[in-house]
Design a protein around this motif. Sequence first.
Motif, PDB file in Angstrom:
ATOM      1  N   GLY A 220       0.760  -1.344   0.156  1.00  0.00           N
ATOM      2  CA  GLY A 220       0.096   0.084  -0.035  1.00  0.00           C
ATOM      3  C   GLY A 220       0.847   1.234  -0.110  1.00  0.00           C
ATOM      4  N   GLY A 221       2.119   1.100  -0.036  1.00  0.00           N
ATOM      5  CA  GLY A 221       3.070   2.499   0.118  1.00  0.00           C
ATOM      6  C   GLY A 221       2.871   3.326  -0.968  1.00  0.00           C
ATOM      7  N   ALA A 222       2.517   3.122  -2.219  1.00  0.00           N
ATOM      8  CA  ALA A 222       2.597   3.852  -3.264  1.00  0.00           C
ATOM      9  C   ALA A 222       1.345   4.253  -3.656  1.00  0.00           C
ATOM     10  N   ASN A 223       0.392   3.953  -3.012  1.00  0.00           N
ATOM     11  CA  ASN A 223      -1.089   4.466  -3.336  1.00  0.00           C
ATOM     12  C   ASN A 223      -1.427   5.951  -3.248  1.00  0.00           C
ATOM     13  N   ASP A 224      -0.634   6.695  -2.426  1.00  0.00           N
ATOM     14  CA  ASP A 224      -0.608   7.976  -2.279  1.00  0.00           C
ATOM     15  C   ASP A 224      -0.268   8.747  -3.496  1.00  0.00           C
ATOM     16  N   PHE A 225       0.529   8.096  -4.238  1.00  0.00           N
ATOM     17  CA  PHE A 225       1.173   8.635  -5.414  1.00  0.00           C
ATOM     18  C   PHE A 225       0.003   8.297  -6.561  1.00  0.00           C
ATOM     19  N   PHE A 226      -0.679   7.460  -6.388  1.00  0.00           N
ATOM     20  CA  PHE A 226      -1.798   7.089  -7.558  1.00  0.00           C
ATOM     21  C   PHE A 226      -3.029   7.021  -6.979  1.00  0.00           C
ATOM     22  N   PRO A 227      -3.661   8.193  -6.678  1.00  0.00           N
ATOM     23  CA  PRO A 227      -5.050   8.236  -6.008  1.00  0.00           C
ATOM     24  C   PRO A 227      -6.129   7.672  -7.388  1.00  0.00           C
ATOM     25  N   GLU A 228      -7.267   6.927  -6.987  1.00  0.00           N
ATOM     26  CA  GLU A 228      -8.195   6.670  -7.850  1.00  0.00           C
ATOM     27  C   GLU A 228      -7.822   6.005  -9.012  1.00  0.00           C
ATOM     28  N   THR A 229      -6.827   4.941  -9.016  1.00  0.00           N
ATOM     29  CA  THR A 229      -6.733   4.224 -10.061  1.00  0.00           C
ATOM     30  C   THR A 229      -6.783   2.766  -9.881  1.00  0.00           C
TER      31      THR A 229
END
Length: 322
Positions: A220-229
């Motif tokens: 989940g760490g990269a989720n902040d950089f790819f919202p709503e994907t």
Amino acid sequence: WRSRAPRAGLAGAGAAPAAMAAAADAQLARLKLPANESLQEGQALAADEQIYLADTITPRLRRRQATLAAIDVTSCVRIFRGMITNNKGPLDQRLHEAIEAYDRAEVFFETDVLAEPDRHGEDVLRKAMNTIVGGEDLYGHLVWCECLGDIRAVVDAGVQPADAVKMRCRVMEAVRRLQYRHKTTHIRYKQVYILDLSEISLGSLLTSSKVREMTKAIVGGANDFFPETLWKLFIVNAPFVFRSAYSVVSPVIHPTTKEKIKILGSSFLDELERNGVPLAAVPRRLGGGAPDRPLSSLLEGLGPTNPPSLTEPVPLEAVNPV
């Protein structure tokens, strides 16, 4: 699990886009799922959304209009929809999260992360996750799959969670660009993600805080950089103990996010089909009909990509300047 012959899918690659869209909508109707045209994902910002972006968000960004100008239009829309339109939290919180997301995206897009050399231990992480790409669901969302493998090996290789997040950003960016490469009738920026837990080591997860921290960073760490994907997340081959643990924590998961998550055991293919993911789009490794295409084999020539823009531009100037 046993591989099954995929049912008849959409029209072939040479078919007209209109015919393929009609075939997809016919299958969606049989499944009693919304039609492609009803998805907000393929629509530009409405007038009130554009005004809010221009008058309320833009003046608060790190570089105001220059921040939005550094981000492709489709990503601007994606971030707005994820942080404002589809976020059910208090408005001031949504505004704060939107500003952070736009500023973070500007910094992220300043460099081509796929052109950077591998970090220490990135080959170990790549092996542990075994990322493969399948086909598309009935909406045109790219289907990709990972198998959560030997995370202890990643820890033992000396990889730090912060570095793992940066490595995972490279994976997410590669998938984002692949999504834009696919020629679909409708604009799609979300994906179907299948996380296979058949090789998970519950022992190391339960006994090692470092493995748990690393797993959290990887998943989940990269989720902040790819919202709503994320369109749908299917966690398959989930052990009973994992499903039990999820049932405990699920009440505190945001309802919008929880709607996208399915926790499934070893019999999951029918559930994928019921959610608009035909067997022809599921990688063979999971019993589907799509070739197992390693993500690493698809990266050649995957340079910086300008995705197809939504029909209306994101305004870079305030609509109602004070």
